[in-house]
Design an enzyme around this catalytic site. Structure first.
Site, PDB file in Angstrom:
ATOM      1  N   ARG A  13     -13.258  -2.202   3.767  1.00  0.00           N
ATOM      2  CA  ARG A  13     -12.420  -0.967   4.287  1.00  0.00           C
ATOM      3  C   ARG A  13     -13.255  -0.337   5.474  1.00  0.00           C
ATOM      4  O   ARG A  13     -13.146   0.963   5.271  1.00  0.00           O
ATOM      5  CB  ARG A  13     -12.489  -0.121   3.161  1.00  0.00           C
ATOM      6  N   SER A  41      -5.630   3.452  -3.957  1.00  0.00           N
ATOM      7  CA  SER A  41      -6.910   3.549  -4.357  1.00  0.00           C
ATOM      8  C   SER A  41      -7.593   4.789  -4.106  1.00  0.00           C
ATOM      9  O   SER A  41      -7.499   4.908  -2.744  1.00  0.00           O
ATOM     10  CB  SER A  41      -7.607   2.320  -4.213  1.00  0.00           C
ATOM     11  N   GLU A  83     -12.196   6.250  -1.240  1.00  0.00           N
ATOM     12  CA  GLU A  83     -11.677   5.681  -0.227  1.00  0.00           C
ATOM     13  C   GLU A  83     -10.719   6.264   0.456  1.00  0.00           C
ATOM     14  O   GLU A  83     -10.358   5.994   1.849  1.00  0.00           O
ATOM     15  CB  GLU A  83     -11.030   4.275  -1.064  1.00  0.00           C
TER      16      GLU A  83
HETATM   17  P1  FAD Z   1      -3.517   7.373   7.787  1.00  0.00           P
HETATM   18  O1  FAD Z   1      -3.650   7.280   6.192  1.00  0.00           O
HETATM   19  O2  FAD Z   1      -2.387   8.006   8.342  1.00  0.00           O
HETATM   20  O3  FAD Z   1      -4.853   7.349   8.449  1.00  0.00           O
HETATM   21  C1  FAD Z   1      -6.077   6.517   7.753  1.00  0.00           C
HETATM   22  C2  FAD Z   1      -7.119   6.810   8.896  1.00  0.00           C
HETATM   23  O4  FAD Z   1      -6.955   5.899   9.888  1.00  0.00           O
HETATM   24  C3  FAD Z   1      -7.276   8.119   9.399  1.00  0.00           C
HETATM   25  O5  FAD Z   1      -8.872   8.314   9.620  1.00  0.00           O
HETATM   26  C4  FAD Z   1      -6.859   7.926  10.800  1.00  0.00           C
HETATM   27  O6  FAD Z   1      -7.302   9.015  11.732  1.00  0.00           O
HETATM   28  C5  FAD Z   1      -7.124   6.345  11.270  1.00  0.00           C
HETATM   29  N1  FAD Z   1      -5.898   6.180  12.131  1.00  0.00           N
HETATM   30  C6  FAD Z   1      -4.580   5.695  11.710  1.00  0.00           C
HETATM   31  N2  FAD Z   1      -4.027   5.255  12.843  1.00  0.00           N
HETATM   32  C7  FAD Z   1      -4.735   5.208  13.970  1.00  0.00           C
HETATM   33  C8  FAD Z   1      -4.775   4.736  15.044  1.00  0.00           C
HETATM   34  N3  FAD Z   1      -3.626   4.231  15.651  1.00  0.00           N
HETATM   35  N4  FAD Z   1      -5.840   4.674  15.852  1.00  0.00           N
HETATM   36  C9  FAD Z   1      -6.924   5.336  15.251  1.00  0.00           C
HETATM   37  N5  FAD Z   1      -7.087   5.525  14.148  1.00  0.00           N
HETATM   38  C10 FAD Z   1      -5.914   5.802  13.367  1.00  0.00           C
HETATM   39  N6  FAD Z   1      -5.177  -0.030   1.050  1.00  0.00           N
HETATM   40  C11 FAD Z   1      -5.815  -1.244   1.136  1.00  0.00           C
HETATM   41  O7  FAD Z   1      -6.875  -1.366   2.080  1.00  0.00           O
HETATM   42  N7  FAD Z   1      -5.152  -2.172   0.195  1.00  0.00           N
HETATM   43  C12 FAD Z   1      -4.075  -1.991  -0.452  1.00  0.00           C
HETATM   44  O8  FAD Z   1      -3.753  -2.761  -1.227  1.00  0.00           O
HETATM   45  C13 FAD Z   1      -3.635  -0.592  -0.425  1.00  0.00           C
HETATM   46  N8  FAD Z   1      -2.669  -0.333  -1.393  1.00  0.00           N
HETATM   47  C14 FAD Z   1      -1.947   0.974  -1.234  1.00  0.00           C
HETATM   48  C15 FAD Z   1      -0.977   1.073  -1.966  1.00  0.00           C
HETATM   49  C16 FAD Z   1      -0.126   2.817  -1.886  1.00  0.00           C
HETATM   50  C17 FAD Z   1       0.821   2.816  -2.775  1.00  0.00           C
HETATM   51  C18 FAD Z   1      -0.681   3.650  -1.206  1.00  0.00           C
HETATM   52  C19 FAD Z   1       0.000   4.816  -1.249  1.00  0.00           C
HETATM   53  C20 FAD Z   1      -1.802   3.146  -0.179  1.00  0.00           C
HETATM   54  C21 FAD Z   1      -2.446   1.872  -0.356  1.00  0.00           C
HETATM   55  N9  FAD Z   1      -3.745   1.588   0.622  1.00  0.00           N
HETATM   56  C22 FAD Z   1      -4.053   0.309   0.589  1.00  0.00           C
HETATM   57  C23 FAD Z   1      -4.204   2.584   1.132  1.00  0.00           C
HETATM   58  C24 FAD Z   1      -3.638   2.919   2.729  1.00  0.00           C
HETATM   59  O9  FAD Z   1      -2.478   2.324   2.651  1.00  0.00           O
HETATM   60  C25 FAD Z   1      -4.430   2.091   3.787  1.00  0.00           C
HETATM   61  O10 FAD Z   1      -5.857   2.634   3.706  1.00  0.00           O
HETATM   62  C26 FAD Z   1      -4.080   2.106   5.198  1.00  0.00           C
HETATM   63  O11 FAD Z   1      -4.655   1.436   5.829  1.00  0.00           O
HETATM   64  C27 FAD Z   1      -3.787   3.584   5.706  1.00  0.00           C
HETATM   65  O12 FAD Z   1      -2.791   3.526   6.986  1.00  0.00           O
HETATM   66  P2  FAD Z   1      -1.946   4.712   7.508  1.00  0.00           P
HETATM   67  O13 FAD Z   1      -1.461   4.156   8.839  1.00  0.00           O
HETATM   68  O14 FAD Z   1      -1.348   5.560   6.492  1.00  0.00           O
HETATM   69  O15 FAD Z   1      -3.234   5.597   8.044  1.00  0.00           O
END
Ligand code: FAD
Length: 286
Positions: free
Chosen positions: A162, A211, A281
């Site tokens: 992560r 998570s 996380e």
């Molecule tokens: P955001 O939540 O919008 O941002 C997260 C971080 O990334 C922030 O710091 C943001 O500033 C940064 N960021 C986003 N885009 C950029 C960019 N283009 N450039 C620089 N920084 C950026 N995670 C897992 O690892 N495994 C799983 O199996 C998993 N399952 C999930 C299931 C559910 C139902 C949910 C709701 C979430 C789950 N997650 C999981 C968590 C989440 O989806 C991940 O952490 C994902 O990587 C977040 O992506 P996001 O685009 O929503 O980022």
């Protein structure tokens, strides 16, 4: 800007938890030039800058965040170039998987059901037991805080659980994924199985952020939380899921304060019972 700019916009509308106070400004650029413009604007005006993907890993405090939030989701082009997929930062994993599946390109199936943008997923090195984004990244295009754009090869990026070194680099604008040729039916079947597994294990009928805590080395956070009897604990409208203890669900009108209260209670109980400090996380904004 072609994309929208919203003033005093409640971020609860943009996070999967459906929680979060307002951003002073929220911009939704639709092209690379518009992203450049937004970043330049924040720099010129000295505004704090926050990049948001799909908001699936964010707990935004009830007071919201100051400055400019740039949401990448409207910038979502996906191209197939031989065995490489080039995805703009805001493309959702589901869309990248769809394009990959139709092109007979495998390797991303482990991520089926992660409701993330590809940019957010790469920055967080999102993944499952089966794999993580770092395994298939070929290179990433970034814009640094001072506005220069460059390409980082895989070997210049560090990925671990992560975590990626991309956090310090700036804004990810596009990601190249190294895929493998595969039968579209096999890809589709793997995706279907993963989605089914998630529906069985995770409380997807409620707003959540996946998570809440990282797994401490050698343990599963969910199991530790379950063992201290926290399943079902409530604070206001937030509840520790009875289906998966590492999920906190929003029963309707949960506030960030409700979730933070549950987080503190869980951390205290797990520390007392096992001497383990659970690390978040999810990322807290504001
Ligand atoms: P955001 O939540 O919008 O941002 C997260 C971080 O990334 C922030 O710091 C943001 O500033 C940064 N960021 C986003 N885009 C950029 C960019 N283009 N450039 C620089 N920084 C950026 N995670 C897992 O690892 N495994 C799983 O199996 C998993 N399952 C999930 C299931 C559910 C139902 C949910 C709701 C979430 C789950 N997650 C999981 C968590 C989440 O989806 C991940 O952490 C994902 O990587 C977040 O992506 P996001 O685009 O929503 O980022």
């Amino acid at each position: 800007l072609q994309g929208e700019v919203l003033i005093n916009e409640p971020l609860a509308r943009h996070t999967t938890w459906r929680i979060g106070g307002p951003a002073d400004l929220l911009a939704r650029p639709e092209t690379g030039e518009e992203i450049d413009f937004c970043l330049g604007f924040a720099r010129q005006k000295g505004l704090p800058l926050h990049i948001m993907g799909n908001g699936s890993n964010l707990l935004v405090r009830d007071g919201g965040v100051r400055g400019l939030v740039v949401q990448t989701r409207a910038w979502r082009r996906v191209l197939v170039q031989g065995r490489v997929i080039r995805a703009c930062a805001g493309a959702l994993i589901a869309r990248v998987l769809d394009v990959a599946g139709r092109a007979g390109l495998g390797g991303l199936e482990f991520a089926a059901g992660i409701p993330a943008t590809i940019g957010g997923a790469v920055v967080m090195n999102a993944g499952t037991q089966e794999g993580c984004l770092g395994d298939i990244v070929r290179g990433v295009e970034v814009i640094t805080p001072d506005g220069s754009r460059y390409y980082l090869e895989r070997r210049d990026i560090t990925f671990s659980y992560r975590f990626s070194s991309l956090r310090q680099e700036g804004t990810v604008v596009a990601v190249d994924l190294a895929m493998t040729a595969s039968d579209p039916r096999v890809i589709q079947e793997r995706v279907r199985k993963n989605l089914e597994g998630r529906r069985a294990r995770q409380p997807l009928e409620w707003p959540n952020a996946g998570s809440v805590f990282k797994n401490p080395a050698g343990y599963y956070a969910g199991q530790l939380i379950e063992e201290v009897g926290a399943k079902g604990w409530r604070a206001g409208q937030a509840q520790v899921s009875t289906k998966h203890a590492n999920f906190i669900i929003n029963l309707g009108r949960a506030t960030a304060a409700d979730v933070l209260e549950l987080i503190a209670r869980i951390q205290e109980a797990v520390a007392r019972a096992f001497g383990i400090n659970l690390e978040l996380e999810v990322e807290v904004w504001g």
